[in-house]
Design an enzyme around this catalytic site. Structure first.
Site, PDB file in Angstrom:
ATOM      1  N   ASP A 101      46.600  48.231  34.929  1.00 31.88           N
ATOM      2  CA  ASP A 101      46.109  46.893  34.588  1.00 31.88           C
ATOM      3  C   ASP A 101      47.256  45.933  34.909  1.00 31.88           C
ATOM      4  OD1 ASP A 101      44.901  45.366  31.451  1.00 31.88           O
ATOM      5  OD2 ASP A 101      45.582  44.485  33.341  1.00 31.88           O
TER       6      ASP A 101
ATOM      7  N   ASN B 200      39.845  31.722  42.355  1.00 31.92           N
ATOM      8  CA  ASN B 200      38.891  30.968  43.176  1.00 31.92           C
ATOM      9  C   ASN B 200      39.462  29.569  43.356  1.00 31.92           C
ATOM     10  OD1 ASN B 200      37.843  29.090  41.040  1.00 31.92           O
ATOM     11  ND2 ASN B 200      37.223  31.020  40.125  1.00 31.92           N
TER      12      ASN B 200
ATOM     13  N   GLY C 198      36.751  39.325  36.695  1.00 30.73           N
ATOM     14  CA  GLY C 198      37.682  40.243  37.356  1.00 30.73           C
ATOM     15  C   GLY C 198      39.121  40.093  36.909  1.00 30.73           C
ATOM     16  N   VAL C 199      40.006  40.228  37.887  1.00 27.73           N
ATOM     17  CA  VAL C 199      41.441  40.160  37.545  1.00 27.73           C
ATOM     18  C   VAL C 199      41.816  38.742  37.097  1.00 27.73           C
ATOM     19  CG1 VAL C 199      42.313  39.657  39.888  1.00 27.73           C
ATOM     20  CG2 VAL C 199      43.725  40.953  38.282  1.00 27.73           C
ATOM     21  N   ASP C 200      41.110  37.749  37.625  1.00 27.94           N
ATOM     22  CA  ASP C 200      41.351  36.344  37.220  1.00 27.94           C
ATOM     23  C   ASP C 200      41.120  36.196  35.718  1.00 27.94           C
ATOM     24  OD1 ASP C 200      39.924  33.190  38.521  1.00 27.94           O
ATOM     25  OD2 ASP C 200      41.742  33.609  37.364  1.00 27.94           O
TER      26      ASP C 200
ATOM     27  N   VAL D 215      34.650  41.123  43.594  1.00 29.98           N
ATOM     28  CA  VAL D 215      33.502  40.206  43.716  1.00 29.98           C
ATOM     29  C   VAL D 215      33.358  39.677  45.139  1.00 29.98           C
ATOM     30  CG1 VAL D 215      32.750  37.873  43.018  1.00 29.98           C
ATOM     31  CG2 VAL D 215      33.478  39.518  41.304  1.00 29.98           C
ATOM     32  N   TYR D 216      34.472  39.433  45.802  1.00 25.55           N
ATOM     33  CA  TYR D 216      34.407  38.827  47.143  1.00 25.55           C
ATOM     34  C   TYR D 216      34.024  39.818  48.232  1.00 25.55           C
ATOM     35  CZ  TYR D 216      36.115  34.219  45.608  1.00 25.55           C
ATOM     36  OH  TYR D 216      36.242  32.985  45.013  1.00 25.55           O
TER      37      TYR D 216
END
Ligand code: APR
Length: 174
Positions: free
Chosen positions: A9, A23, A31-33, A125-126
């Site tokens: 992590d 983004n 997600g990681v954001d 996601v992307y």
């Protein structure tokens, strides 16, 4: 320079800087954001909101990077970068992904960072296929590092399957 592939992590790593796959609005996400914002605390969002918009709702265009403090993270800095959304590879995705790693490395070097951890930018996601992203990323990191630099670079994968893909790419890179 050393590049190491790890499974962890990213918010828990004891490094100088962690890279966020953000983004363009830089106001958090999933997600990681989302994980990084949760771990860093609310001041991270305040710091991101304070960054200038370069276009309406855009604080960091795709392929660019911005740096903030890490606040409650053990990392001193968060380098926010925005990866390309995968559309099949013919809309400049490889060059934009390479730029994410290059621009993040430039900021790391400018800030005297000795250790930096990257997530697998755009591989969630992307939708960027990791088998295609890893060689682009590793080539860009290698090309961005001055000869003799001692920075430690970690590619922090969020699972063993992802780590296997990146390790294979690192081995292929020689
Ligand atoms: N530590 C390390 N890696 C993580 C963590 C974590 N805590 N959480 C997720 N990841 C991994 C994902 O498994 C994936 O391999 O980070 C990689 C990138 O996935 P995303 O976080 O979905 O990022 P990306 O594909 O670049 O999409 C960015 O998602 O969260 C939103 O705001 C973000 O709109 C932006 C988009």
């Amino acid at each position: 320079m050393s590049i190491e592939i790890i499974t962890a992590d990213i918010t828990q790593l004891n490094v100088d800087a962690i890279v966020n796959a953000a983004n363009p609005a830089l106001l958090g996400g999933g997600g990681v954001d989302g994980a990084i914002h949760r771990a860093a605390g609310p001041e991270l969002l305040h710091a991101c909101r304070a960054l200038p918009q370069v276009a309406p709702g855009v604080r960091c265009p795709t392929g660019e990077a911005r740096v903030t403090p890490g606040f409650l993270l053990s990392a001193r800095y968060v380098i926010h970068t925005v990866g390309p959304v995968w559309h099949g590879g013919l809309r400049g995705e490889p060059a934009l992904l390479a730029s994410c790693y290059e621009q993040s490395m430039i900021l790391a070097l400018e800030h005297g960072i000795d250790s930096v951890a990257f997530p697998a930018i755009s591989c969630g996601v992307y939708g960027y296929p990791p088998e295609l992203a890893a060689p682009v990323a590793l080539r860009s990191v290698g090309a961005s590092m001055p000869a003799g630099a001692s920075m430690q670079v970690l590619i922090c994968c969020f699972g063993d399957a992802m780590a296997s893909i990146w390790r294979a790419a690192l081995n292929d890179a020689g």
